[in-house]
Design a protein around this motif. Structure first.
Motif, PDB file in Angstrom:
ATOM      1  N   PHE A  60       1.275 -11.523  34.380  1.00 27.51           N
ATOM      2  CA  PHE A  60       1.507 -10.102  34.122  1.00 27.51           C
ATOM      3  C   PHE A  60       2.985  -9.867  33.808  1.00 27.51           C
ATOM      4  O   PHE A  60       3.844 -10.703  34.105  1.00 27.51           O
ATOM      5  N   LEU A  61       3.255  -8.728  33.240  1.00 22.73           N
ATOM      6  CA  LEU A  61       4.609  -8.408  32.798  1.00 22.73           C
ATOM      7  C   LEU A  61       5.269  -7.436  33.767  1.00 22.73           C
ATOM      8  O   LEU A  61       4.614  -6.525  34.284  1.00 22.73           O
ATOM      9  N   PHE A  89      11.116  -4.365  28.743  1.00 25.34           N
ATOM     10  CA  PHE A  89      10.123  -4.904  27.807  1.00 25.34           C
ATOM     11  C   PHE A  89      10.767  -6.047  27.030  1.00 25.34           C
ATOM     12  O   PHE A  89      11.606  -5.817  26.156  1.00 25.34           O
ATOM     13  N   PRO A  90      10.389  -7.296  27.329  1.00 24.99           N
ATOM     14  CA  PRO A  90      10.988  -8.440  26.618  1.00 24.99           C
ATOM     15  C   PRO A  90      10.483  -8.502  25.187  1.00 24.99           C
ATOM     16  O   PRO A  90       9.287  -8.481  24.936  1.00 24.99           O
ATOM     17  N   PHE A 100       1.347 -11.825  27.576  1.00 15.88           N
ATOM     18  CA  PHE A 100       1.086 -11.399  28.942  1.00 15.88           C
ATOM     19  C   PHE A 100      -0.291 -10.750  29.064  1.00 15.88           C
ATOM     20  O   PHE A 100      -0.923 -10.393  28.070  1.00 15.88           O
ATOM     21  N   LEU A 101      -0.740 -10.600  30.312  1.00 15.99           N
ATOM     22  CA  LEU A 101      -2.019  -9.967  30.625  1.00 15.99           C
ATOM     23  C   LEU A 101      -1.803  -8.518  31.052  1.00 15.99           C
ATOM     24  O   LEU A 101      -0.713  -8.140  31.487  1.00 15.99           O
ATOM     25  N   CYS A 102      -2.857  -7.734  30.927  1.00 14.16           N
ATOM     26  CA  CYS A 102      -2.870  -6.357  31.422  1.00 14.16           C
ATOM     27  C   CYS A 102      -4.107  -6.160  32.292  1.00 14.16           C
ATOM     28  O   CYS A 102      -5.164  -6.738  32.026  1.00 14.16           O
ATOM     29  N   LEU A 281      12.232 -13.477  40.541  1.00 17.06           N
ATOM     30  CA  LEU A 281      12.695 -14.851  40.362  1.00 17.06           C
ATOM     31  C   LEU A 281      12.090 -15.476  39.105  1.00 17.06           C
ATOM     32  O   LEU A 281      12.779 -16.188  38.368  1.00 17.06           O
ATOM     33  N   ASN A 282      10.824 -15.203  38.838  1.00 17.55           N
ATOM     34  CA  ASN A 282      10.127 -15.850  37.729  1.00 17.55           C
ATOM     35  C   ASN A 282      10.565 -15.313  36.373  1.00 17.55           C
ATOM     36  O   ASN A 282      10.607 -16.066  35.386  1.00 17.55           O
ATOM     37  N   HIS A 283      10.888 -14.031  36.287  1.00 15.38           N
ATOM     38  CA  HIS A 283      11.236 -13.430  34.993  1.00 15.38           C
ATOM     39  C   HIS A 283      12.734 -13.477  34.693  1.00 15.38           C
ATOM     40  O   HIS A 283      13.114 -13.504  33.515  1.00 15.38           O
TER      41      HIS A 283
END
Length: 429
Positions: A60-61, A89-90, A100-102, A281-283
């Motif tokens: 997810f974003l 928003f990348p 990504f998923l929604c 951390l992940n993004h």
């Protein structure tokens, strides 16, 4: 303050100042979904809990980030804060594309709360991880070196030779006519643009300046500008390089704020914030490890190198409205805090009387939890200590509600109410 692409660069120094002066920071984030697949349960071990969230949430974003920097005002004797709301928003070019998923329920909830999805996509601030930023900077450095050396020429395939020759003839006509200062070359894919940069640079090096441009319909075209002097050509080359680095800085975007938080080593507080930690951390930092012990180590890393540390994350069960919090406690403070946490809880709040003193009935200690035996399967569980304390505070709150006007008129009295001791501060585990 709402922060988008339009004002992010101007707000960045202000955000940095707020983080530096803060005693502690509070964060909250919104995502395009919560979890994909099996949800976590209260019976999961820490390892299972982490793995479930890692596999089910990282696709997810992260689309909105709230940051509140709290600092102590010595004159007013209370906390003040600087609050920021970031739309994130990348976007690709020059950064990496993001797939990504929604989750429909999450988007429906955000929509019901007035979330502006148009603003998100149009004005959202970009971000990327540190490895992606490193690759992007290295690629741009190598590409700019090739501008000078010219040693990266590639052969033109036979099927593209005629198209390249036709475009070069158009450019020669443009230069000979001297009617306009620039022309555009459209309907070119990335490979054709690469060949045109090469051939136009070789054939008209001192006559034209070639740059890529994004048209109104979001398609990429080549802009060919006439060079009137050698100095103008050098200036255009410098401006092109500066613009490319500005695009990189814009693509890094909000990751700079996340790293400011990390480098500040300030206490970071959030509600039910494991998902916020994972996404942060992940993004913004590094891809997350696959096992829980490595994740804990990664989450607590600090001062490895500048800009590559993860935030100092903590959970706070009860806040403190009295004295300012500090980012790092001294050994004496740590021992005192440990003693405070391990000691019995302080007496419950007191009810205000005409003399200005609080007094409520003492809470009875909760009964010990009975042993689970087969002979008493229907025996109800006792009231939990936390519930007993909560009930006592609820009584105290109800008792003081009738005297609200006097509370508002007496700042010292209100300050006394706010001085709730910090009963438990423990590191994120």
């Amino acid at each position: 303050m709402e922060v988008t692409r339009k004002n992010f660069r101007e707000c960045l120094p202000l955000i940095n100042e707020s983080i530096k002066k803060a005693d502690f920071l509070v964060i909250d984030a919104e995502f395009t979904g919560i979890i994909n697949g099996r949800d976590v349960t209260m019976f999961d071990s820490p390892q299972e809990y982490y793995i479930t969230l890692l596999k089910g949430s990282t696709d997810f974003l992260l689309i909105q980030y709230g940051l509140c920097a709290f600092y102590w005002n010595e004159t007013e004797k209370h906390y003040m804060n600087d609050a920021y709301n970031f739309y994130l928003f990348p976007r690709g070019r020059p950064g990496p594309e993001k797939i990504f998923l929604c989750q429909s329920s999450s988007l429906d909830f955000l929509s019901s709360q007035g979330f502006d999805f148009n603003k998100l996509i149009k004005e959202g601030i970009s971000y990327m991880t540190e490895p992606a930023e490193t690759r992007l900077r290295e690629n741009l450095t190598e590409r700019q070196k090739s501008y000078v050396s010219g040693n990266n020429n590639i052969p033109i395939p036979d099927e593209n030779k005629q198209q390249i020759e036709d475009i070069c003839k158009r450019v020669r006509v443009f230069l000979n006519e001297k009617k306009a200062d620039s022309m555009e070359i459209d309907r070119c894919n990335a490979f054709i643009r690469r060949l045109l940069f090469q051939e136009l640079g070789n054939r008209f090096k001192k006559e034209v300046f070639v740059e890529a441009k994004i048209a109104e319909n979001k398609s990429r075209v080549l802009k060919v500008s006439r060079i009137k002097s050698e100095a103008e050509g050098r200036n255009k080359d410098s401006e092109k390089k500066e613009k490319e680095w500005e695009e990189v800085e814009e693509a890094v975007g909000f990751s700079k704020v996340a790293r400011m938080i990390s480098q500040s080593q300030k206490l970071v507080i959030g509600h039910n914030m494991l998902l916020d930690v994972i996404h942060t951390l992940n993004h913004f930092f590094q891809p997350l490890p696959a096992d829980y012990p490595a994740f804990k180590e990664f989450a607590h890393l600090s001062n490895i190198t500048v800009g590559k540390s993860s935030p100092d994350l903590s959970r706070v069960r009860q806040g403190s409205g009295g004295k300012p919090a500090t980012a790092r406690a001294s050994p004496q403070q740590s021992r005192a805090r440990s003693s405070s946490v391990s000691s019995p809880p302080e007496p419950p709040p007191r009810k205000r009387t005409s003399s200005g003193v609080f007094q409520v009935d003492e809470l009875e200690p909760p009964p010990k939890k009975p042993e689970l035996t087969r002979s008493k399967p229907e025996e109800p569980a006792p009231e939990r200590p936390l519930a007993a304390i909560s009930n006592g505070r609820r009584k105290a709150h109800a008792a003081t509600a009738e005297d609200g006007d006097r509370c508002r008129d007496n700042p010292d009295y209100v300050l006394h109410l706010c001085q709730i001791p910090l009963r438990s501060v423990e590191p994120f585990r």
